[in-house]
Design an enzyme around this catalytic site. Structure first.
Site, mmCIF file in Angstrom:
data_model
loop_
_atom_site.group_PDB
_atom_site.id
_atom_site.type_symbol
_atom_site.label_atom_id
_atom_site.label_comp_id
_atom_site.label_asym_id
_atom_site.label_seq_id
_atom_site.Cartn_x
_atom_site.Cartn_y
_atom_site.Cartn_z
ATOM 1 N N GLY A 9 0.807 -1.207 0.000
ATOM 2 C CA GLY A 9 0.000 0.000 0.000
ATOM 3 C C GLY A 9 0.840 1.256 0.000
ATOM 4 N N ASN A 10 0.190 2.385 0.190
ATOM 5 C CA ASN A 10 0.890 3.668 0.197
ATOM 6 C C ASN A 10 1.639 3.905 1.494
ATOM 7 O OD1 ASN A 10 0.060 4.956 -2.407
ATOM 8 N ND2 ASN A 10 -1.974 4.575 -1.568
ATOM 9 N N LYS A 14 1.672 -5.193 3.659
ATOM 10 C CA LYS A 14 1.096 -6.150 4.587
ATOM 11 C C LYS A 14 1.006 -7.518 3.933
ATOM 12 C CE LYS A 14 -2.755 -6.720 7.805
ATOM 13 N NZ LYS A 14 -3.998 -6.105 8.339
ATOM 14 N N ASP A 96 -5.921 -3.093 -4.713
ATOM 15 C CA ASP A 96 -6.593 -3.255 -3.427
ATOM 16 C C ASP A 96 -8.105 -3.242 -3.591
ATOM 17 O OD1 ASP A 96 -6.506 -0.567 -4.178
ATOM 18 O OD2 ASP A 96 -6.300 0.177 -2.141
ATOM 19 N N ARG A 97 -8.612 -2.365 -4.459
ATOM 20 C CA ARG A 97 -10.059 -2.317 -4.704
ATOM 21 C C ARG A 97 -10.525 -3.634 -5.340
ATOM 22 N NH1 ARG A 97 -11.373 2.715 -8.248
ATOM 23 N NH2 ARG A 97 -13.534 2.209 -7.665
#
Length: 247
Positions: A9-10, A14, A96-97
């Site tokens: 992610g930004n 993870k 992620d979406r």
């Protein structure tokens, strides 16, 4: 079968380790070398990597020789999925979406689902009852709202998010600049999401709502109606995509 997925992610990378269909371990890694060490420790057979930040290829390359099976980089618009994707520009869709949509379709089948992913950005995405990803909205997250007010003005201060206790007691009507900014950012975000929920529920009366993301705890008690809190939804979706591609 032991599998490993990574969500870059930004703000963090993870990982989730799955043994069969169960999430056995989750954590964060800072470098490709740390990911390789995790893959070796858990003896991962297959790995899937997804990124909304820097390309995941460097992370994938670090796994050479450490994984007995496949190392797959999720590429929206190219990687085969267990759901249909009706997004008009699938190659631009955030991984992620997409993963959250796959996870929601698997966990809440047979009904429309609105995913509220409260992270760096607040994403509200709709999955149809037949499992088709339809799209949604992207808005600034809580921290981004506070940072933007400081960045784009000369006099508004830079604020950190309040603690969980202070967030609970935050007044709707701010009595100084700090509390007025916090009210606008936090209460404003809640009102925005509740407004979207109301509109979606009018269009889809049987709608389920899945809440995920790093700021899910803040929204959990503030959103109207029944909410499914699925904090590891993206990891679960990535695992479903990996299984779909390795059999």
């Amino acid at each position: 079968m032991t599998t490993l997925v990574l969500d870059i992610g930004n703000t963090a990378a993870k990982y989730g380790c799955f043994r069969g269909a169960a999430l056995a371990e989750a954590g964060s890694v800072a470098t490709p070398a740390e990911l390789r060490a995790v893959a070796q420790r858990v003896q991962a057979e297959h790995v899937l990597l997804a990124s909304v930040a820097a390309p995941a290829d460097v992370w994938a390359a670090a796994l050479g020789g450490a994984v007995s099976g496949k190392v797959i980089v999720l590429r929206p618009g190219e990687t085969p999925l267990p759901i249909a994707n009706a997004y008009a520009t699938p190659h631009t869709l955030g991984a992620d979406r997409l993963a959250a949509a796959v996870g929601a379709a698997h966990l809440l089948p047979g009904r429309p689902v609105l995913i509220v992913d409260a992270g760096t950005c607040i994403k509200c995405d709709l999955v149809a009852a037949d499992g088709t990803f339809l799209g949604g909205s992207i808005a600034p997250g809580l921290r981004m709202r506070l940072q933007a007010m400081h960045h784009f003005t000369d006099r508004l201060p830079e604020l950190a998010l309040p603690s969980a206790h202070d967030a609970v007691t935050l007044a709707l009507c701010g009595t100084d600049t700090r509390t007025a900014m916090l009210s606008g950012a936090l209460h404003g975000a809640v009102a925005e999401v509740n407004g979207l929920l109301s509109s979606y529920r009018q269009q889809h009366p049987t709608l389920a709502v899945a809440l995920a993301g790093g700021d899910a705890a803040f929204f959990e008690s503030r959103l109207k109606g029944h909410i499914f809190v699925l904090t590891e939804l993206v990891l679960l979706g990535l695992h479903r995509i990996l299984v779909h591609n390795v059999g």
